[in-house]
Design a protein around this motif. Structure first.
Motif, PDB file in Angstrom:
ATOM      1  N   ARG A 162      -7.640   2.238  -8.959  1.00 60.92           N
ATOM      2  CA  ARG A 162      -6.238   2.612  -9.148  1.00 60.92           C
ATOM      3  C   ARG A 162      -5.386   1.399  -9.506  1.00 60.92           C
ATOM      4  N   VAL A 163      -4.518   1.568 -10.493  1.00 57.39           N
ATOM      5  CA  VAL A 163      -3.537   0.556 -10.873  1.00 57.39           C
ATOM      6  C   VAL A 163      -2.157   1.206 -10.750  1.00 57.39           C
ATOM      7  N   VAL A 164      -1.366   0.746  -9.791  1.00 56.44           N
ATOM      8  CA  VAL A 164      -0.064   1.352  -9.520  1.00 56.44           C
ATOM      9  C   VAL A 164       1.006   0.703 -10.400  1.00 56.44           C
ATOM     10  N   LEU A 165       1.750   1.551 -11.095  1.00 55.73           N
ATOM     11  CA  LEU A 165       2.907   1.095 -11.862  1.00 55.73           C
ATOM     12  C   LEU A 165       4.154   1.521 -11.088  1.00 55.73           C
ATOM     13  N   PRO A 166       4.737   0.607 -10.335  1.00 56.38           N
ATOM     14  CA  PRO A 166       5.860   0.985  -9.468  1.00 56.38           C
ATOM     15  C   PRO A 166       7.162   1.120 -10.248  1.00 56.38           C
ATOM     16  N   VAL A 167       8.124   1.758  -9.612  1.00 54.87           N
ATOM     17  CA  VAL A 167       9.488   1.790 -10.143  1.00 54.87           C
ATOM     18  C   VAL A 167      10.035   0.367 -10.100  1.00 54.87           C
ATOM     19  N   PRO A 168      10.646  -0.116 -11.170  1.00 51.64           N
ATOM     20  CA  PRO A 168      11.175  -1.490 -11.152  1.00 51.64           C
ATOM     21  C   PRO A 168      12.349  -1.631 -10.190  1.00 51.64           C
ATOM     22  N   ALA A 169      12.678  -2.853  -9.889  1.00 48.69           N
ATOM     23  CA  ALA A 169      13.853  -3.122  -9.062  1.00 48.69           C
ATOM     24  C   ALA A 169      15.089  -2.538  -9.738  1.00 48.69           C
ATOM     25  N   HIS A 170      16.054  -2.125  -8.917  1.00 48.55           N
ATOM     26  CA  HIS A 170      17.245  -1.461  -9.460  1.00 48.55           C
ATOM     27  C   HIS A 170      17.956  -2.328 -10.492  1.00 48.55           C
ATOM     28  N   ALA A 171      18.081  -3.616 -10.206  1.00 46.75           N
ATOM     29  CA  ALA A 171      18.783  -4.513 -11.129  1.00 46.75           C
ATOM     30  C   ALA A 171      18.056  -4.592 -12.471  1.00 46.75           C
ATOM     31  N   GLU A 172      16.728  -4.627 -12.433  1.00 48.41           N
ATOM     32  CA  GLU A 172      15.950  -4.710 -13.669  1.00 48.41           C
ATOM     33  C   GLU A 172      16.072  -3.418 -14.471  1.00 48.41           C
ATOM     34  N   ALA A 173      16.039  -2.270 -13.772  1.00 51.16           N
ATOM     35  CA  ALA A 173      16.201  -0.986 -14.451  1.00 51.16           C
ATOM     36  C   ALA A 173      17.590  -0.867 -15.052  1.00 51.16           C
TER      37      ALA A 173
END
Length: 330
Positions: A162-173
């Motif tokens: 498994r390779v998890v692609l997390p939600v980015p940090a709010h500031a980066e998004a």
């Protein structure tokens, strides 16, 4: 096509793993909708097929393999998705995958298959894939994508890394959305409605998701308040695709449940939800029962396992919603 800023860390890790011992033959990219799983798997597929990949951190885009990829007809690449507008990946598609991987690569040193989404493999298709995942023929790679990792059959999960692609940090998004021309208020609102996933938030803005949310909320409140008849309400709701409708209802029910548990406005999807549906019961058990039913229906719709009479299902859900208001006024 290029990687998104928040994917650089995962990409660098894949590169280090390749240099140190090679990548496993079966990788599963997981993460919520809108974080870029498709871009990541396509970038990796193109890189694996590239003739110059040992000397590049990305595909060279110049070799014969990269040229074939750009033309969309690479003979050593296969994409497996549900066919003919269906929601499940069936055994015939997996048999074609197995036949493809049994052949010798024509251009590249390996073959690559992308399968998406892994959670809609039906049982027969999954069983047909197991042997290939355990003993992939030759130099081949299978890249699977999953938005709902827990819904993937355990026999498939256990044979993939498994390779998890997390939600980015709010500031980066926020920064990325503003680079796409969104205002700070638009970006923040869209991220709140889409669990912080920037691609989903951007698509939501393109589809005028905020206006749709307000319209649906008003129509739901009108029905729940008894200001319209069931047949008139159905005339609109039954024309909407089931998946986005049930997904939205589930989110609204979650807001009511949070409000019933004492959540502040900042913790809600939309602070107006409790006000617009202000007559709803605050009985947490009843709210939880509705949300659980919506979540179950949504999982069945997304997985292609449910065979619903569309009109009866929507009618039943609307009656459940009105019962919350009725119970709240007792």
């Amino acid at each position: 096509m290029s990687l998104y800023p928040w994917q650089q860390g995962v990409w660098s890790d894949l590169g280090r793993r390749h240099q140190q011992g090679g990548l496993p033959h079966a990788l599963m990219f997981t993460g919520p909708r809108g974080v870029g799983k498709q871009v990541m798997s396509l970038m990796l597929a193109r890189w694996l097929l590239c003739s110059e990949r040992d000397r590049q951190s990305l595909a060279c885009e110049r070799c014969h393999s990269c040229q074939l990829w750009a033309a969309g007809n690479h003979p050593d690449f296969m994409l497996v998705t549900p066919e003919d507008g269906g929601r499940q990946i069936r055994i015939d598609s997996v048999r074609q995958l197995n036949e493809f991987l049994s052949q010798t690569p024509q251009i590249s040193r390996c073959q690559v298959v992308i399968l998406r989404p892994a959670e809609v493999l039906n049982h027969n298709a999954a069983n047909a894939l197991l042997k290939t995942l355990e003993e992939p023929p030759g130099e081949s790679f299978i890249l699977l994508e999953s938005e709902r990792f827990g819904s993937v059959l355990p026999t498939i999960r256990s044979r993939c890394q498994r390779v998890v692609l997390p939600v980015p940090a709010h500031a980066e998004a926020m920064a990325w959305l503003q680079q796409q021309g969104r205002s700070a208020d638009q970006a923040a609102d869209a991220l709140r409605h889409n669990q912080g996933a920037p691609l989903a938030a951007n698509a939501w803005l393109e589809d005028d998701g905020h206006a749709q949310h307000r319209r649906w909320l008003e129509e739901l409140a009108t029905w729940c308040d008894g200001r319209t008849r069931l047949d008139l309400a159905l005339g609109h709701w039954k024309t909407i695709e089931l998946e986005p409708l049930v997904w939205w209802m589930n989110r609204v029910a979650a807001d009511l449940l949070r409000a019933a548990c004492g959540a502040s406005n900042s913790q809600l999807l939309d602070p107006d939800v409790p006000a617009r549906l202000g007559g709803a019961t605050l009985d947490r058990t009843k709210l939880l029962a509705l949300q659980s039913r919506l979540a179950e229906v949504l999982a069945q719709v997304q997985g292609g396992a449910g065979h619903f009479n569309r009109q009866l299902l929507v009618e039943s859900l609307l009656i459940d919603w009105r019962s919350l208001i009725t119970q709240g006024r007792r």
